[in-house]
Scaffold this active site. Structure first.
Site, PDB file in Angstrom:
ATOM      1  N   LYS A  30       0.795  -1.227   0.034  1.00 15.47           N
ATOM      2  CA  LYS A  30      -0.105   0.077   0.237  1.00 15.47           C
ATOM      3  C   LYS A  30       0.889   1.160   0.050  1.00 15.47           C
ATOM      4  O   LYS A  30       1.442   1.661   1.054  1.00 15.47           O
ATOM      5  CB  LYS A  30      -0.876   0.039   1.127  1.00 15.47           C
ATOM      6  CG  LYS A  30      -1.990   1.164   1.113  1.00 15.47           C
ATOM      7  CD  LYS A  30      -2.602   1.669   2.570  1.00 15.47           C
ATOM      8  CE  LYS A  30      -1.747   2.894   3.010  1.00 15.47           C
ATOM      9  NZ  LYS A  30      -2.130   4.127   2.267  1.00 15.47           N
ATOM     10  N   GLU A  39      -1.381   7.469  -0.009  1.00 14.91           N
ATOM     11  CA  GLU A  39      -2.677   7.587  -0.874  1.00 14.91           C
ATOM     12  C   GLU A  39      -2.225   8.729  -1.772  1.00 14.91           C
ATOM     13  O   GLU A  39      -2.673   8.415  -2.839  1.00 14.91           O
ATOM     14  CB  GLU A  39      -3.696   7.913   0.093  1.00 14.91           C
ATOM     15  CG  GLU A  39      -5.272   7.577  -0.486  1.00 14.91           C
ATOM     16  CD  GLU A  39      -6.504   8.093  -0.189  1.00 14.91           C
ATOM     17  OE1 GLU A  39      -6.270   8.926   1.029  1.00 14.91           O
ATOM     18  OE2 GLU A  39      -7.220   7.893  -0.750  1.00 14.91           O
ATOM     19  N   GLY A  60       6.645   5.184   8.144  1.00  9.68           N
ATOM     20  CA  GLY A  60       5.923   6.576   8.188  1.00  9.68           C
ATOM     21  C   GLY A  60       6.002   6.933   9.434  1.00  9.68           C
ATOM     22  O   GLY A  60       7.150   6.811  10.139  1.00  9.68           O
ATOM     23  N   GLY A  61       4.935   7.921  10.036  1.00  5.96           N
ATOM     24  CA  GLY A  61       5.253   8.489  11.232  1.00  5.96           C
ATOM     25  C   GLY A  61       4.873   7.766  12.489  1.00  5.96           C
ATOM     26  O   GLY A  61       4.238   6.628  12.456  1.00  5.96           O
ATOM     27  N   GLY A  94       2.215   4.715  13.050  1.00  4.62           N
ATOM     28  CA  GLY A  94       3.040   3.264  13.720  1.00  4.62           C
ATOM     29  C   GLY A  94       2.393   2.735  14.897  1.00  4.62           C
ATOM     30  O   GLY A  94       2.431   1.533  15.161  1.00  4.62           O
ATOM     31  N   GLU A 140       9.744   1.525  10.436  1.00  5.81           N
ATOM     32  CA  GLU A 140      10.953   2.406   9.963  1.00  5.81           C
ATOM     33  C   GLU A 140      10.169   3.819  10.400  1.00  5.81           C
ATOM     34  O   GLU A 140       9.290   4.362   9.708  1.00  5.81           O
ATOM     35  CB  GLU A 140      11.330   2.473   8.630  1.00  5.81           C
ATOM     36  CG  GLU A 140      11.932   1.138   8.248  1.00  5.81           C
ATOM     37  CD  GLU A 140      13.227   1.180   8.942  1.00  5.81           C
ATOM     38  OE1 GLU A 140      14.000   2.219   9.344  1.00  5.81           O
ATOM     39  OE2 GLU A 140      13.750  -0.067   9.134  1.00  5.81           O
ATOM     40  N   CYS A 199      13.659  11.138   6.237  1.00  2.54           N
ATOM     41  CA  CYS A 199      13.544  10.792   7.654  1.00  2.54           C
ATOM     42  C   CYS A 199      14.888  10.980   8.439  1.00  2.54           C
ATOM     43  O   CYS A 199      14.986  11.328   9.549  1.00  2.54           O
ATOM     44  CB  CYS A 199      13.379   9.278   7.561  1.00  2.54           C
ATOM     45  SG  CYS A 199      14.158   8.386   6.718  1.00  2.54           S
ATOM     46  N   GLU A 240      10.318  16.320  14.619  1.00  2.00           N
ATOM     47  CA  GLU A 240      10.523  16.655  12.979  1.00  2.00           C
ATOM     48  C   GLU A 240       9.764  17.596  12.501  1.00  2.00           C
ATOM     49  O   GLU A 240       8.501  17.519  12.782  1.00  2.00           O
ATOM     50  CB  GLU A 240      10.969  15.325  12.383  1.00  2.00           C
ATOM     51  CG  GLU A 240       9.796  14.559  12.420  1.00  2.00           C
ATOM     52  CD  GLU A 240       9.823  13.256  11.402  1.00  2.00           C
ATOM     53  OE1 GLU A 240      10.914  12.939  10.894  1.00  2.00           O
ATOM     54  OE2 GLU A 240       8.781  12.410  11.526  1.00  2.00           O
TER      55      GLU A 240
HETATM   56  P1  NAD Z   1       2.489   8.448   7.517  1.00  2.00           P
HETATM   57  O1  NAD Z   1       2.602   7.529   9.013  1.00  2.00           O
HETATM   58  O2  NAD Z   1       1.082   9.612   7.765  1.00  2.00           O
HETATM   59  O3  NAD Z   1       1.803   7.424   6.609  1.00  2.00           O
HETATM   60  C1  NAD Z   1       2.651   6.280   6.104  1.00  2.00           C
HETATM   61  C2  NAD Z   1       1.888   5.344   5.653  1.00  2.00           C
HETATM   62  O4  NAD Z   1       0.874   4.614   6.446  1.00  2.00           O
HETATM   63  C3  NAD Z   1       0.884   5.877   4.489  1.00  2.00           C
HETATM   64  O5  NAD Z   1       0.836   4.842   3.357  1.00  2.00           O
HETATM   65  C4  NAD Z   1      -0.310   5.823   5.226  1.00  2.00           C
HETATM   66  O6  NAD Z   1      -1.513   5.831   4.289  1.00  2.00           O
HETATM   67  C5  NAD Z   1      -0.452   4.802   6.112  1.00  2.00           C
HETATM   68  N1  NAD Z   1      -1.133   4.673   7.237  1.00  2.00           N
HETATM   69  C6  NAD Z   1      -1.440   5.991   7.981  1.00  2.00           C
HETATM   70  N2  NAD Z   1      -2.278   5.705   9.015  1.00  2.00           N
HETATM   71  C7  NAD Z   1      -2.594   4.094   9.123  1.00  2.00           C
HETATM   72  C8  NAD Z   1      -3.054   3.245   9.894  1.00  2.00           C
HETATM   73  N3  NAD Z   1      -3.911   3.682  11.049  1.00  2.00           N
HETATM   74  N4  NAD Z   1      -2.902   2.187   9.562  1.00  2.00           N
HETATM   75  C9  NAD Z   1      -2.229   1.606   8.467  1.00  2.00           C
HETATM   76  N5  NAD Z   1      -1.609   2.483   7.951  1.00  2.00           N
HETATM   77  C10 NAD Z   1      -1.569   3.666   7.919  1.00  2.00           C
HETATM   78  O7  NAD Z   1       3.586   9.011   7.347  1.00  2.00           O
HETATM   79  P2  NAD Z   1       3.891   9.861   5.956  1.00  2.00           P
HETATM   80  O8  NAD Z   1       3.330  11.212   6.449  1.00  2.00           O
HETATM   81  O9  NAD Z   1       3.410   9.298   4.810  1.00  2.00           O
HETATM   82  O10 NAD Z   1       5.606   9.870   6.078  1.00  2.00           O
HETATM   83  C11 NAD Z   1       6.421  10.615   6.897  1.00  2.00           C
HETATM   84  C12 NAD Z   1       7.032  10.408   8.022  1.00  2.00           C
HETATM   85  O11 NAD Z   1       7.480   8.730   7.824  1.00  2.00           O
HETATM   86  C13 NAD Z   1       7.922  10.988   8.774  1.00  2.00           C
HETATM   87  O12 NAD Z   1       7.820  10.581  10.035  1.00  2.00           O
HETATM   88  C14 NAD Z   1       9.397  10.180   8.381  1.00  2.00           C
HETATM   89  O13 NAD Z   1      10.132  10.407   9.317  1.00  2.00           O
HETATM   90  C15 NAD Z   1       8.949   8.715   8.262  1.00  2.00           C
HETATM   91  N6  NAD Z   1       9.633   8.023   7.382  1.00  2.00           N
HETATM   92  C16 NAD Z   1      10.606   7.148   8.023  1.00  2.00           C
HETATM   93  C17 NAD Z   1      11.735   6.671   7.212  1.00  2.00           C
HETATM   94  C18 NAD Z   1      12.684   5.549   7.741  1.00  2.00           C
HETATM   95  O14 NAD Z   1      13.459   5.149   7.009  1.00  2.00           O
HETATM   96  N7  NAD Z   1      12.817   5.513   9.264  1.00  2.00           N
HETATM   97  C19 NAD Z   1      11.616   6.798   5.790  1.00  2.00           C
HETATM   98  C20 NAD Z   1      10.712   7.623   5.122  1.00  2.00           C
HETATM   99  C21 NAD Z   1       9.773   8.291   6.085  1.00  2.00           C
END
Ligand code: NAD
Length: 499
Positions: A173, A176, A226-227, A231, A248, A282, A383
């Site tokens: 996935k 979006e 993601g965030g 997470g 991550e 990140c 961040e």
């Molecule tokens: P996000 O957490 O909003 O979304 C990430 C993904 O998770 C998206 O596909 C989103 O649709 C999905 N998602 C959101 N809520 C969910 C839920 N309740 N259940 C399942 N899936 C869900 O993050 P973002 O805004 O897309 O990315 C930014 C964040 O990602 C920042 O915090 C960044 O530091 C982190 N990031 C970390 C790394 C790493 O390698 N550590 C790499 C890239 C980004």
């Protein structure tokens, strides 16, 4: 119009819902895609389950899986220009950055293609001489892979390549708002020809599609980038059937510069560290921690260089920094900057949207620099995920280490010095998954990637990255089976003991 890929078919959302994908440079619609639901996600999970439990995928040798991945890496090279253009249209990043991303993605598939058949298991010493004991790694099963929007295809490929190399079936996935290169990747998978149901793609919101991927008991593993908010929700949802979890997450990464560092190089890298991809990285070096004696001169040089960063359309050759990803994200970066001002940090550059008329439709924010920052401040602890640099100072090596580690995060960090003994001492004390000495940002498939503390669980890339997608099995073979007569012996022994 683009769709989801489920069980070897391109399918619309069962509700027929769609979503428009926009270019963050000018808000123009670049594509319309299907917007999936929980029901669609359940179908994709079932396809992956059946493919894993009953499909031909399980009878392929590791070498055959590696060959498929190698073909994918070659196709990524073949379609590199098209993929890079799509990534830049969808994220606003410069085409140069997108081309580099595609190189990295081809490299990850090539690396795991090579690794697929390299683990032959391990013979272990058994206490029984008439036995052979060995340990093998097997695929975990059905894997949910959830990717963010900042490096849409790169982050997805860090999951897809090792998961498939290890013999799992997958449901990806993408975020979006950034699905386009992932859709193209699945067109490549289709061309290469994976067995039915092995690779599935679902599109839609995290709250429904993502949440189903995390909750569904037919899924064995979830890998998320993601965030922190998402997470935590995913960890809770995944606990129902104790899925294996890989996370991550974010980072607020220190970039420490000692007075004896090569000044010009450290200034140059201080910019790359934080302003690369408009700070939406990140591992961005968003906390510059300077030895006090060089602070004023260093800040002056960084500010001068930052003023020259050319903001614009990622497709213009002169552009060095694009917009941020969305209107919501722009608003959150602006709020963050206001927070910094309210907390008493000194805004020395940027802090606002650029005035240039040609940038008004894009989600632009000027590169922003704050001095007089300290670790009690929100902007030092959290961040922004935008082009915002905070600057702190230190007077001793111990203080530099203490400041750098004063964070809930532990993703990455760098130290700049010409004293290699000090460099080694400092990096060994940093509580971070990746550390750089006299450099910032390098990553490659051979080296592991991941965070200490609240920056994550597990590692991606390298031989460790593929292990995350495996179960470990001990196989014990008796080479000379004969009756053991345990119960007879128990009786005899018991009779010998005075009770
Ligand atoms: P996000 O957490 O909003 O979304 C990430 C993904 O998770 C998206 O596909 C989103 O649709 C999905 N998602 C959101 N809520 C969910 C839920 N309740 N259940 C399942 N899936 C869900 O993050 P973002 O805004 O897309 O990315 C930014 C964040 O990602 C920042 O915090 C960044 O530091 C982190 N990031 C970390 C790394 C790493 O390698 N550590 C790499 C890239 C980004």
């Amino acid at each position: 119009m683009k769709h989801m890929y489920i069980n070897d078919q391109w399918v619309e959302a069962s509700s027929r819902a769609t979503k428009e994908i926009i270019n963050p440079f000018n808000q123009k619609v670049i594509e319309t895609v299907s917007r999936g639901s929980r029901e669609d996600t359940k179908m994709a999970i079932q396809a992956a389950r059946t493919a894993f439990d009953e499909g031909e995928w399980g009878s392929l040798t590791a070498t055959e899986r590696g060959n498929l991945l190698f073909q994918v890496s070659q196709k990524i090279k073949e379609y590199q220009q098209e993929l890079a253009k799509l990534e830049s249209l969808n994220t606003g990043k410069t085409v140069t950055e997108s081309l580099a991303d595609m190189d990295g993605i081809a490299g990850v598939f090539q690396y795991y293609a090579g690794l697929a058949d390299k683990d032959g298991g391990l013979m272990i010493e058994s206490p029984n001489p008439n036995s052979v004991s060995r340990v093998v790694r097997e695929p975990v099963g059905v894997c949910s892979l959830i990717a963010p929007w900042n490096y849409p295809l790169l982050q997805a490929s860090w999951k897809l390549a090792p998961a498939l190399a290890a013999g799992n079936t997958v449901i990806l996935k993408p975020a979006e708002i950034t699905p386009l290169t992932s859709i193209k990747m699945y067109e490549i998978f289709e061309e290469v020809g994976f067995p039915k149901g092995v690779v599935n793609l679902v599109l839609g919101p995290g709250s429904t599609v993502g949440s189903e991927l995390a909750e569904n008991p037919k899924v064995d593993l979830i890998s998320f980038t993601g965030g922190a908010v998402a997470g935590r929700q995913i960890m809770k949802a995944a606990s129902g059937n104790f899925k294996k979890i890989s996370m991550e997450l974010g980072g607020k990464n220190p970039n420490i510069v000692f007075a004896d560092a090569d000044f010009d190089t450290a200034v140059d890298y201080a910019l790359n560290a934080v302003f690369f991809h408009a700070g939406q990285v990140c591992s961005a070096g968003a906390r510059l921690i300077l030895e006090k004696s060089i602070h004023d001169r260093f800040v002056e040089a960084v500010v001068e260089r930052t003023k020259q960063i050319k903001i614009g359309n990622g497709f213009d050759k002169d552009t060095q920094m694009g917009p941020v990803i969305s209107a919501e994200h722009l608003a959150s970066v602006e709020d963050y900057i206001q927070m910094g001002i309210q907390e008493g940090a000194t805004l020395v550059l940027g802090g606002k949207r650029p005035n240039a008329p040609e940038l008004q439709k894009g989600f632009f924010i000027e590169p922003t620099i704050f001095t007089n920052c300290h670790t009690k401040m929100y902007i030092v602890q959290e961040e922004s995920f935008g082009p915002v640099l905070t600057i702190e100072t230190f007077e001793s090596e111990e203080e530099a280490i203490r400041l750098a580690n004063d964070s809930v995060y532990g993703l990455a960090g760098a130290v700049w010095t010409s004293d290699m003994n000090r460099a080694e001492r400092v990096v060994r004390k940093l509580r971070m998954g990746t550390t750089w000495i006299n450099d910032y940002h390098p990553y490659f498939p051979q080296a592991p990637w991941g965070g200490y503390k609240q920056s994550g669980i597990g590692r991606e890339l390298s031989h460790i990255g593929i292990e995350e997608y495996t179960e470990i099995k001990h196989i014990y073979m008796n080479t000379n089976p004969e009756p053991m007569n345990w119960f007879k012996k128990v009786k005899e022994k018991t009779e010998l003991i005075e009770l």
